[in-house]
Design a protein around this motif. Structure first.
Motif, mmCIF file in Angstrom:
data_model
loop_
_atom_site.group_PDB
_atom_site.id
_atom_site.type_symbol
_atom_site.label_atom_id
_atom_site.label_comp_id
_atom_site.label_asym_id
_atom_site.label_seq_id
_atom_site.Cartn_x
_atom_site.Cartn_y
_atom_site.Cartn_z
ATOM 1 N N GLU A 41 0.835 -1.209 0.000
ATOM 2 C CA GLU A 41 0.000 0.000 0.000
ATOM 3 C C GLU A 41 0.867 1.255 0.000
ATOM 4 O O GLU A 41 0.530 2.242 -0.651
ATOM 5 C CB GLU A 41 -0.923 -0.003 1.224
ATOM 6 N N LYS A 44 1.976 1.842 -3.435
ATOM 7 C CA LYS A 44 0.875 2.362 -4.253
ATOM 8 C C LYS A 44 0.662 3.862 -3.992
ATOM 9 O O LYS A 44 0.520 4.659 -4.926
ATOM 10 C CB LYS A 44 -0.406 1.591 -3.925
ATOM 11 N N ARG B 95 -11.119 8.674 -4.947
ATOM 12 C CA ARG B 95 -11.217 7.349 -5.575
ATOM 13 C C ARG B 95 -12.088 6.449 -4.705
ATOM 14 O O ARG B 95 -11.926 6.383 -3.489
ATOM 15 C CB ARG B 95 -9.819 6.713 -5.695
ATOM 16 N N THR B 97 -13.395 2.502 -4.243
ATOM 17 C CA THR B 97 -13.242 1.096 -4.632
ATOM 18 C C THR B 97 -14.095 0.231 -3.712
ATOM 19 O O THR B 97 -14.399 0.622 -2.580
ATOM 20 C CB THR B 97 -11.770 0.617 -4.533
ATOM 21 N N GLU B 105 -9.472 -5.098 -1.196
ATOM 22 C CA GLU B 105 -9.851 -4.050 -2.138
ATOM 23 C C GLU B 105 -9.927 -4.603 -3.556
ATOM 24 O O GLU B 105 -9.036 -5.326 -4.005
ATOM 25 C CB GLU B 105 -8.821 -2.910 -2.068
ATOM 26 N N THR B 107 -9.456 -3.835 -7.134
ATOM 27 C CA THR B 107 -8.702 -2.765 -7.810
ATOM 28 C C THR B 107 -8.685 -2.925 -9.326
ATOM 29 O O THR B 107 -7.771 -2.451 -9.998
ATOM 30 C CB THR B 107 -7.251 -2.726 -7.293
ATOM 31 N N SER B 108 -9.689 -3.580 -9.868
ATOM 32 C CA SER B 108 -9.752 -3.680 -11.329
ATOM 33 C C SER B 108 -11.196 -3.904 -11.757
ATOM 34 O O SER B 108 -12.060 -4.180 -10.934
ATOM 35 C CB SER B 108 -8.877 -4.840 -11.834
ATOM 36 N N TYR B 110 -13.344 -1.755 -13.315
ATOM 37 C CA TYR B 110 -14.303 -0.645 -13.277
ATOM 38 C C TYR B 110 -14.429 -0.039 -14.680
ATOM 39 O O TYR B 110 -13.433 0.415 -15.258
ATOM 40 C CB TYR B 110 -13.852 0.431 -12.284
ATOM 41 N N SER B 132 -8.934 1.052 -12.184
ATOM 42 C CA SER B 132 -8.636 0.544 -10.843
ATOM 43 C C SER B 132 -9.534 1.144 -9.768
ATOM 44 O O SER B 132 -9.477 0.730 -8.615
ATOM 45 C CB SER B 132 -7.176 0.820 -10.500
ATOM 46 N N ALA B 133 -10.354 2.131 -10.127
ATOM 47 C CA ALA B 133 -11.221 2.783 -9.142
ATOM 48 C C ALA B 133 -12.263 3.620 -9.867
ATOM 49 O O ALA B 133 -12.153 3.866 -11.071
ATOM 50 C CB ALA B 133 -10.400 3.665 -8.206
ATOM 51 N N ARG B 193 -14.174 1.603 -0.002
ATOM 52 C CA ARG B 193 -13.018 2.384 0.463
ATOM 53 C C ARG B 193 -12.990 3.717 -0.287
ATOM 54 O O ARG B 193 -13.269 3.764 -1.490
ATOM 55 C CB ARG B 193 -11.741 1.587 0.154
ATOM 56 N N ASN B 197 -6.753 10.795 -4.535
ATOM 57 C CA ASN B 197 -5.984 10.357 -5.701
ATOM 58 C C ASN B 197 -4.547 10.862 -5.697
ATOM 59 O O ASN B 197 -3.751 10.445 -6.523
ATOM 60 C CB ASN B 197 -6.683 10.798 -6.997
#
Lengths: 115, 227
Positions: A41, A44, B95, B97, B105, B107-108, B110, B132-133, B193, B197
């Motif tokens: 995280e 990221k 963002r 998700t 989470e 994360t793909s 969308y 991803s969001a 979540r 960004n």
């Protein structure tokens, strides 16, 4: 690559940068907990931070482009564009030379000439 | 009509056949109801939202917050509404998700579009294809929060999020944004979540989730047991 977590504050540190914990609330129990960021995280979020200037510049460009698009019709061959409008459109194109984001101090789009 | 006060002493042993008011117990009457028919539950018969939970994040304390276990089989449609802050440091986006299982989470996957226009006539259109969001508010200034109002249709393999937001950007322009996104995930989604960004701490988040018991006919019913 140094990664650590402060057990008391749940703040993660990755390569010298700190990352606050994620606040997690359980809808069934109402309990709120702080969850330390994992190393993945942190990576990221570092990417998001690094990319932030590009995102902000792109947001500025998107807004600028929408203003340019509104006066594109003035560039058609059967219309003569006045000097004021040419200047306005050029200032719009050049705005990214002065500003990187609409969050920048004193940012302002050029004023539209009177039609 | 004037109210009549009934003295406890007068009704304590007010026997009508085998009916009596028993003040010492947690129920009032014993015996048999003599009226015909009965009371039927209105739950699920009307499109009335039920409050599920609130998500609150104090300003400038974290870049992300999550509400877990808010999506269950009890409700099939959700309204998520409230104030959402963006970057506490500068103008940014939020963002969104989904979470699944043990708050993992998603994360793909969308797919959708965003359209925004403000009072300076500047507009932003954006799309996500296997993004991803979902971006639920854009260009929100650092000093405030925007109002976000959206519906989540919890149908597995065809999850949909439709909503709108009002925003106020860093240069003082105010606008409105509409968005619609779909995710065909096979996972059972249980929460969501919010994060900034730019990876910065967010301004305050104060968000409420309401659920609707949504019933369709047998062949097109949405995921989740109807109650």
């Amino acid at each position: 690559m140094a990664y650590s977590i402060n057990k008391d504050t749940k703040v993660a540190t990755y390569n010298g940068d700190t990352y606050p914990p994620t606040q997690k609330t359980n809808a069934q129990t109402g309990e709120t907990t702080l969850i330390a960021k994992s190393e993945a995280e942190c990576i990221k979020i570092k990417k998001l931070k690094d990319n932030a200037p590009n995102e902000m510049l792109n947001a500025l460009r998107s807004k600028r482009n929408s203003l340019l698009a509104q006066t594109d019709w003035m560039g058609t061959t059967d219309v003569t564009m006045s000097a004021e409008w040419k200047t306005y459109r050029q200032e719009l194109r050049d705005i990214t030379k002065t500003f990187n984001s609409i969050s920048d101090k004193d940012f302002k789009f050029p004023t539209k000439p009177k039609e | 009509m004037a109210l009549t006060q009934v003295l406890t002493g007068g009704i304590k042993a007010d026997a009508v056949d085998n009916t009596i008011l028993k003040l010492d117990d947690n129920f009032a009457f014993t015996g048999t109801n003599s009226f015909s028919g009965g009371l039927s539950s209105s739950v699920g018969q009307s499109f009335i939202p039920e409050f599920i939970s609130n998500l609150y994040l104090a300003s400038n304390t974290s870049d992300a917050c999550e509400l877990t276990s808010c999506f269950t089989n009890t409700h099939q449609v959700y309204r998520l509404i409230g104030q959402v802050g963006c970057s506490h440091g500068n103008e940014g986006n939020t963002r969104f998700t989904f979470l699944s299982g043990t708050d993992t989470e998603l994360t793909s996957g969308y797919y959708g579009a965003n359209r925004a226009l403000d009072d300076a006539q500047t507009g932003v259109n954006s799309v996500e294809a296997d993004g991803s969001a979902v971006t639920i508010n854009i260009n929100q200034s650092s000093t405030g929060t925007s109002i976000v109002d959206m519906h989540f249709y919890r149908q597995q393999h065809a999850y949909q999020l439709l909503g709108m937001a009002g925003y106020h950007d860093q240069s003082g322009d105010r606008g409105v944004q509409y968005f619609g996104f779909k995710n065909n995930s096979a996972l059972e989604l249980t929460g969501f979540r919010l994060e900034n960004n730019h990876g910065n701490n967010m301004s305050a988040v104060n968000f409420s989730v309401y659920g609707y018991r949504f019933r369709q006919n047998a062949t097109t019913e949405m995921l989740g047991a109807y109650q």
